[in-house]
Every structure is written in C-alpha cells, then in structure tokens.
Write an enzyme that holds these catalytic residues in place. Structure first.
Site, mmCIF file in Angstrom:
data_model
loop_
_atom_site.group_PDB
_atom_site.id
_atom_site.type_symbol
_atom_site.label_atom_id
_atom_site.label_comp_id
_atom_site.label_asym_id
_atom_site.label_seq_id
_atom_site.Cartn_x
_atom_site.Cartn_y
_atom_site.Cartn_z
ATOM 1 N N GLY A 10 0.792 -1.226 0.000
ATOM 2 C CA GLY A 10 0.000 0.000 0.000
ATOM 3 C C GLY A 10 0.822 1.274 0.000
ATOM 4 N N ASP A 36 -1.045 -13.114 5.104
ATOM 5 C CA ASP A 36 -2.483 -12.884 5.241
ATOM 6 C C ASP A 36 -2.804 -12.764 6.723
ATOM 7 O OD1 ASP A 36 -5.210 -12.823 5.223
ATOM 8 O OD2 ASP A 36 -5.493 -14.729 4.164
ATOM 9 N N TYR A 125 -17.375 0.947 7.480
ATOM 10 C CA TYR A 125 -15.924 1.070 7.524
ATOM 11 C C TYR A 125 -15.468 1.571 8.893
ATOM 12 C CZ TYR A 125 -11.335 3.177 6.689
ATOM 13 O OH TYR A 125 -10.014 3.555 6.781
#
Length: 286
Positions: A10, A36, A125
């Site tokens: 990211g 993960d 979110y």
C-alpha cells in the site's frame, strides 16, 4: 530494533518502509500475498520466527463504500485480523503501532476530536476500524488515527485532481466535509518516531495541523498546478450520494503529542515528489 511492516503493497507502507530503513535497523515489509493477517497460524509463526521489536500495521480494508455491502469481510481485515496481530505481538513483547482513521467518530462535533473523545462511527468502515482499535488497545498497543491521506504511490485525491485538471474545464468538489489532508511521508515519519519513542501506549492523532474542505484542498492543488482555482466549484455532499455516509467533520485534535506540520505546508513540500511520480507514471503508461 527489528521492524515489521504489514500491508507493504500500500501507499503508506511504502513510505514507512523507507523511513524505517533510514534508521539503519533491520526492516521487513510484507504484502497481503506474503502475509495474510486473517490466517492466525501464519501471523503467529511469522511473529515468533522474525521476533520484531516493532510492528507497524498498515494493512486495512479501505474501500469505504464497499464495506457497506461487505461489512463482515471488512471486519475480518480491520477488526479480527488486528486482534490476532495484537495478541501475537503481546506474546513476544513486540510493540504494535496500528493505523486507524477519523471515521471512528460521528463527524458532528463543532471542535476537533481529542484522542479520548467518544467514538460513534456512521458507516460500516468506521465500525470495523473501531473494532481494530479496541483490539490493539486491549493488548496494550498503540493506535494512530489519520485522515485524508495522499502520497506519491497509488490512487488518492491529489492524483485524481491532477488528472481531472487536465481533462475538464471545471471540477465540482464537495465543500461541506472538513478534514486534514495528510502526506503519507509525514505520517510515516510520525509512526517511526512514535515507535522509537518512550511515549506510553494508547491513541495518538497522526494528521496534519489545520483543516480544510475537499474543495479547499482541490483549490490548493489547482493553484500548485498553476491554473485558476476557480475552476474548482464547491458543491454539497448531496451532489454525490454514496452508499456510505461520510462524517461532516473528521478534524482531529493533537493533545498527546505534537502534530504534523500544517497541511498546506506539507502539500507544498510534497509537490515536487508527487509531480515526479506522476510524470514517471505517465511515461510508463506511454
């Protein structure tokens, strides 16, 4: 000191890896394809094997609107995975610095939100990110809330405005949401300094000083492009209905530690870096 940075694919993590590497200490960055966080065994094994002193968690589900329809999936990344990581760090004694968001607040406050202000997210979110915050804090770690992040890599508001400035005569931008544009490189420096400090665990606000609206932010970008900022036209949020509600104000106070420099100063400092990256992206596409 050994560093582990999750979510290494990211925008923010790239800058965190850069800043951590400058310390001259060992740094390991892992993208989702390599670690993960939803896999408990993988997380436990990695933390035990690598034995990091600091873990900076940049991994997150950041698709705000998609979270409305897929809240369980977002919660798995933003909540449950953070709990697993926090537990693993607690076992080995690693310091976890978890990145969160202004979206944990309802946005209705007239004054900036202090670190200990009551939370009350208005969308899925925000709820999932709040779950992650609580998990990190329960295990004695650090939470850093940020907002309106932009950087040299990946999709973000600055890159979108630069593109639209070249495509349209005018651009309509929301002018009734207030926040703090924050350069990812500034936040990365903040995170690394916090992790290396003796400050106690808890919540910290890692946003630029000052505040503006999306329209004000866009107009500053147009000014830096050398074009008329009046090409950016203010509109209400109702002009762009979205699946997820947005807080009217996500402005954060900085009562526990010094704030990052003013958002306008940061944008001006970031501009040459952003434009070099923009030019490089266009050349690679061409």
């Amino acid at each position: 000191m050994r560093w582990l940075v999750t979510g290494a694919g990211g925008m923010l993590a790239a800058d965190v890896l850069d800043r951590a590497a400058r310390t001259g200490q060992p740094v390991l960055g892992l993208a989702r394809s390599e670690l993960d966080l939803c896999d408990r065994r993988a997380v436990d094994d990695l933390v035990r094997a690598y034995r990091p002193d600091v873990v900076v968690n940049c991994a997150a589900w950041t698709a705000v609107d998609a979270a409305e329809a897929h809240e369980e999936q977002a919660l798995a990344v933003n909540g449950h995975a953070v709990r697993r990581l926090a537990e693993a760090c607690a076992v080995t004694g690693a310091k976890l610095v978890h990145v969160s968001t202004d979206y944990v607040f309802d946005g209705a406050a007239a004054e900036p939100y202090a670190e200990d202000a009551p939370t009350g997210p208005v969308n899925a979110y925000g709820r999932t990110k709040l779950e992650g915050e609580q998990a990190a804090l329960e295990h004695g770690h650090y939470v850093v809330r940020t907002a309106w992040l932009y950087g040299a890599r990946g999709a973000n508001f600055v890159r979108t405005m630069v593109r639209l400035a070249g495509e349209r005569a005018t651009v309509d931008v929301v002018d009734d949401q207030h926040g703090q544009p924050t350069w990812a490189a500034d936040l990365a420096d903040y995170l690394v300094r916090l992790a290396a400090s003796d400050l106690p665990p808890g919540v910290y606000h890692g946003t630029s000083a000052g505040s503006t609206t999306w329209c004000g932010f866009a107009r500053e970008i147009f000014t830096l492009l050398g074009t008329d900022q009046e090409r950016v036209r203010p509109v209400p949020s109702s002009a762009y209905p979205r699946p997820a509600a947005r807080p009217v104000s996500g402005v954060l106070a900085h009562t526990r530690w010094t704030p990052i420099r003013h958002w306008r100063s940061a944008l001006h400092a970031a501009w040459p870096v952003l434009m070099r990256e923009q030019a490089g992206s266009q050349c690679s596409v061409a």
